[in-house]
Design an enzyme around this catalytic site. Structure first.
Site, short mmCIF file in Angstrom:
data_model
loop_
_atom_site.label_atom_id
_atom_site.label_comp_id
_atom_site.label_asym_id
_atom_site.label_seq_id
_atom_site.Cartn_x
_atom_site.Cartn_y
_atom_site.Cartn_z
N MET A 1 -12.24 -10.06 10.98
CA MET A 1 -12.83 -9.69 9.70
C MET A 1 -13.68 -8.43 9.83
O MET A 1 -14.50 -8.32 10.75
CB MET A 1 -13.67 -10.86 9.18
CG MET A 1 -14.31 -10.61 7.84
SD MET A 1 -13.06 -10.33 6.55
CE MET A 1 -13.95 -9.20 5.49
N GLU B 1 -9.37 -3.62 12.14
CA GLU B 1 -10.69 -3.94 11.56
C GLU B 1 -11.58 -2.71 11.54
O GLU B 1 -12.32 -2.48 10.59
CB GLU B 1 -11.36 -5.09 12.31
CG GLU B 1 -10.53 -6.36 12.43
CD GLU B 1 -9.94 -6.86 11.13
OE1 GLU B 1 -10.56 -6.64 10.07
OE2 GLU B 1 -8.85 -7.48 11.16
N HIS C 1 -10.73 -0.43 8.67
CA HIS C 1 -11.23 -0.91 7.38
C HIS C 1 -12.56 -0.24 7.01
O HIS C 1 -12.93 -0.24 5.84
CB HIS C 1 -11.45 -2.42 7.42
CG HIS C 1 -10.27 -3.24 6.98
ND1 HIS C 1 -9.55 -2.96 5.84
CD2 HIS C 1 -9.71 -4.36 7.51
CE1 HIS C 1 -8.60 -3.88 5.69
NE2 HIS C 1 -8.67 -4.73 6.69
N1 TRP Z 1 -9.78 -8.94 5.84
C1 TRP Z 1 -9.27 -9.60 7.01
C2 TRP Z 1 -8.29 -8.62 7.64
O1 TRP Z 1 -8.65 -7.78 8.36
C3 TRP Z 1 -8.55 -10.87 6.70
C4 TRP Z 1 -9.37 -12.12 6.74
C5 TRP Z 1 -10.16 -12.52 7.73
C6 TRP Z 1 -9.40 -13.18 5.81
N2 TRP Z 1 -10.67 -13.73 7.46
C7 TRP Z 1 -10.23 -14.16 6.30
C8 TRP Z 1 -8.79 -13.40 4.61
C9 TRP Z 1 -10.46 -15.35 5.64
C10 TRP Z 1 -9.02 -14.58 3.93
C11 TRP Z 1 -9.85 -15.55 4.43
O2 TRP Z 1 -7.16 -8.56 7.33
ZN ZN Z 2 -7.26 -6.23 7.06
#
Ligand code: TRP
Ligand code: ZN
Length: 879
Positions: free
Chosen positions: A268, A303, A306
């Protein structure tokens, strides 16, 4: 709430909020079961909202403690608070502060959303809607705020991390201590994170292009420090690459990565504080395969990337999810391509797209890259949004060209920095930068389903012309019965039978740059001055996410395999021939006949190995890895009998293994490495080919292969060799297999991540005894349904990587997975829901298996209580 009565959220209903939250000040007193959260929100009416409206903040299983307005406790009739909602009935119509106290229990949080504990470490996961499990909030991505976070904890939790830069830290009474973090960049709540724990770390200083110093660090459980080095290195390479290729520099003084063992997804991108599934951080030669290293590099980069595509510019609403995910996957794919081999990376990515996204797009869960409606957003973190979303960025780049693409990206960063944007705004940047009308291209975001591209060619030897007709159709998908033509850039070339690349000459320059754009249902081009009968090489580099239907003979394809200058299509040609052979074998078995393998493919593979195996082993490994059972099932499309596919594929591999036995044995020796282990692409390529060679050798001669595999297993000095040998051994039932599995277990009994490989391998054995084995392993002391990695390794592998056993003719495989889904659902609905997508191709099965799958799905659907997550998937799957 059940999916049947859960509200449908629609894109067309988007409304800005009635209030904005400029700053958020959080005080979090960490405690295992009673963590106090005090949130002070600086609010004001949103000029774009409804004046005088009440303020409704989202919550989820929250325990409300107190609330104050501008510092004074709220009167009881001024608000209502429930676990799901906090409503301030008559908010002031000028700026005001709202202070709300909540209490949460991180230890009891088995959903792993919001604040929870992973092996004792406090951590958070807020995307998509987990922040509301920490405090009441306008928990949606278009509310951007500047956060200051004060974390307080006992001495047993010495490390306290938050978003942004460290501002202050110190000791308190009773052995407690605190840290304050300040993030100057406005962000949505889903990017909020904190970590509290007692962790080891590795760190370094990264100097940005403009000379700023950034402290970069990777935090891991004690004792695993050395395994974090590769991730730290990958991070810094990604940071440099983003400067060089996209002109993007990092913006804070620190960048922290924390690895946790209990995590629902991969990782994340929380601002300045990425939290990772430890599977995508920890690596050593002894515990991680070359693919693990490659995945770590890719996820670390993803990540990090992002930070600009997702964080600095975020999404207006969750329908725009591909705006950050598709684009960021594209960016991480490009990074890995530059770091390793571009063609090999492209092949690997297309394999993922075809195995994960194509079936989704062809089944009941199909949805556009930008959906128009959802019930449960967590179910839309899909291969379509991520992988097809990345393909659309690639299509866009092909359409506008590399320079315009970069200019469009620059414009996007410049224009939308600090905002929550939409797909329309993104595409407008490229339309402006390139001066092109991209409205037809944008259909790709709206229409679900994979276009089928057919090609028909005719050579006129007298006139020296080649007439090529391309046509497209897309089958209906749920809620989209009518399909329109897509804009498909078809990168192409013509290969003469002699093997040379022929020039592309057309009267109107239709294929300038080697790309023909098909933007209607059909298009014909006439190539002139074609000196010999050509074989068309179409969709080079997989220039669009389409299914190509070619009117080429096997011999034509073997010309491409031998001579195409496009490596992707070279590989594709061999795959297509092998697919055809296996499909014919399935048909022969159904007709009561025997499997015939034409000598052509074996010969061509032999020539190829002679010429290329040692020069480009990573590519050769891709060529040697024949289409899998799921690839064949997709090609057949309906009335699937997994046993027949398995038998046919096995027979073809056996024949090839025997025909190539001499060469394979020789190569196996040649490919041995006697340098110290390095995860780099060159060594990894050799090991990949050597393991592929071992597999094919064993397919042709089980006894000989088994002996080699055992020797490799015993002598292995790294996980790639050890696991490669073990997976070959795992296919041969008997004492040797069980002994090797036991030896592997004994060696890694205290290493959960490695035991995941052990669980996954056993769950993937294509034998009738596997279901019983998996059931036994459920109660193995190293297994736990409360850890998502364990669950995915054992149950996920069985359901997603073992077609014959999951889809057993007696239905016991489906029934078992349904039982596990129902058992897991109350504790962790997100993981249960992912598992339930294993049924997504159930309608393609032959009637007997189809009935069993449907019964399992109906049993899940009828269960009460059932999470909205699982209910949404099974209801759509059954529709
Ligand atoms: N945004 C995260 C990625 O890099 C995805 C993600 C991580 C996520 N944890 C999550 C999505 C929990 C839904 C729920 O792609
Ligand atoms: Zn992502």
């Amino acid at each position: 709430m059940r999916a049947d009565n859960a509200p449908v959220i629609r894109l067309e209903d988007y409304q800005p909020t009635d209030y904005l939250i400029d700053t958020v000040s959080l005080a979090i007193g960490l405690h295992p079961t009673e963590t106090r959260v005090t949130a002070t929100l600086a609010l004001r009416p949103n000029p774009a909202g409804h004046a005088g409206a009440s303020l409704a903040l989202d919550g989820d299983e929250l325990v409300f403690v107190s609330a104050a307005l501008d510092g004074s406790p709220l009167a009881a009739d001024a608000y209502t608070a429930s676990p799901e909602k906090f409503v301030l009935h008559r908010p002031p119509q000028q700026p005001f502060t709202l202070t709300i106290e909540t209490c949460v229990n991180p230890t009891a949080n088995t959903k792993l959303m919001g604040l929870y504990r992973s092996n004792g470490t406090y951590c958070t996961q807020c995307e998509a809607d987990g922040f509301r499990r920490i405090t009441y909030f306008l928990d949606r991505p278009d509310v951007l705020s500047v956060y200051t976070t004060r974390i307080e904890a006992d001495a047993d939790t010495p490390l306290l991390l938050g978003n942004g830069n460290p501002a202050e830290a110190g000791a308190l009474a009773d052995g407690r201590h605190f840290a304050v973090w300040h993030d100057p960049f406005p962000k949505p709540s889903y990017l909020f994170a904190i970590v509290g724990g007692d962790l080891d770390h590795v760190e370094d200083v990264f100097t940005t292009a403009s000379g700023r110093k950034v402290k970069v660090a990777v935090y891991v459980e004690r004792g695993k420090r050395e395994r974090a080095r590769y991730a730290l290195d990958a991070l810094q390479r990604a940071m440099r690459w983003d400067e060089e290729v996209f002109g993007r520099e990092y913006d804070l003084d620190v960048f922290n990565i924390v690895a946790v063992s209990a995590f629902n997804m991969g990782a994340m991108e929380n601002k300045g504080l990425n939290i990772f599934n430890d599977k995508y951080v920890l690596a050593s030669a002894d515990t991680a395969t070359d693919s693990d290293y490659a995945n770590i590099e890719a996820v670390i980069a993803h990540e990090y990337f992002h930070n600009w595509t997702g964080n600095r510019i975020t999404c207006r609403d969750w329908f725009q999810l591909c705006l950050k995910e598709g684009l960021t996957v594209f960016r991480d794919q490009e990074f890995s391509s530059d770091a390793r081999s571009r063609p090999v990376k492209r092949i690997a990515d297309v394999r993922v797209l075809r195995s994960a996204q194509f079936p989704e797009d062809a089944g009941p869960l199909a949805h556009p890259v930008r959906p128009r409606a959802y019930k449960e957003i967590n179910n839309f973190y899909t291969a379509t949004v991520y992988e097809k979303g990345a393909e659309l960025i690639r299509v866009l780049k092909t359409l506008v060209g590399g320079q315009h693409f970069r200019r469009g990206m620059d414009l996007y960063f410049e224009r939308h920095d600090g905002t929550a944007a939409t797909i329309e705004e993104f595409i407008a940047c490229f339309a402006e930068a390139s001066g092109r009308d991209l409205s037809a291209f944008s259909q790709w975001y709206e229409q679900a389903g994979t276009p089928r591209l057919s090609a028909r060619g005719r050579y006129d030897a007298g006139a020296k012309t080649y007439t090529l007709t391309l046509a497209q159709t897309t089958l209906p998908t749920p809620d989209q019965p009518e399909k329109r033509p897509m804009v498909i850039p078809v990168a192409l070339g013509l290969i003469g039978e002699s093997g040379r690349e022929l020039p592309l000459t057309t009267a109107d320059g239709a294929t300038d740059g080697g790309v023909l754009v098909l933007d209607g249902a059909e298009r014909t081009v006439i190539f002139t001055d074609v000196e010999e009968r050509p074989v068309p090489s179409l969709l080079r580099g997989f220039s669009a996410p389409a299914i190509l239907d070619l009117d080429l003979t096997d011999d034509d394809l073997l010309v491409l395999f031998a001579h195409d200058t496009d490596a992707f299509n070279q590989w594709q040609a061999a795959q297509t021939v092998a697919t055809r052979i296996i499909v014919r074998a399935v048909e022969a078995l159904h007709a009561g006949g025997t499997v015939q393998v034409p000598v052509g493919l074996a010969q061509a593979l032999g020539h190829f190995l002679d010429a290329r195996a040692l020069r480009d082993p990573a590519f050769a490994a891709q060529v040697l890895s024949l289409p899998g059972e799921a690839d064949i099932a997709r090609e057949i499309g309906e009335n699937i009998d997994p046993e027949a596919i398995f038998t046919a594929r096995k027979a073809v591999r056996e024949t090839l293994g025997q025909a190539l036995a001499g060469k394979l044995a020789h190569l196996y020796g040649e490919l041995a490495i006697d340098a110290p282990y390095s995860p780099d692409a060159a060594q990894a390529g050799k090991r990949a080919l050597r393991n592929g060679v071992l597999g094919l050798l064993t397919a042709g001669d089980a006894a000989r292969g088994e002996a080699l595999a055992r020797a490799q297993f015993d002598a292995a000095t790294n996980m790639t060799d050890r696991l490669g040998a073990l997976s070959v051994l795992s296919l041969v039932a008997g004492e040797a297999r069980e002994a090797a599995l036991q030896a592997f277990y004994d060696r890694y009994r205290d290493d959960p991540l490695v035991l995941d490989k052990w669980f996954a391998l056993q769950a993937s054995i294509p034998e009738a005894g596997t279901l019983e084995r998996v059931k036994r392993l459920l109660s193995h002391p190293a297994f736990s349904l409360s850890n998502p990695n364990r669950t995915r390794a054992l149950i996920g592998s069985f359901a997603m990587a073992n077609l014959t056993q999951f889809a057993r003719a007696d239905g016991a495989g489906f029934a078992f997975v349904a039982d596990v889904i129902l058992q897991l659902d109350p504790a962790n609905p997100q993981v249960a829901s992912r598992l339930s997508t294993a049924f997504r191709t159930w309608k393609t099965l032959e009637p007997g298996r189809r009935a069993h799958a449907e019964a399992a799905l109906r049993r899940i659907a009828a269960a009460t209580p059932l999470s909205q997550d699982v209910a949404d998937i099974v209801t759509r799957s059954l529709a």
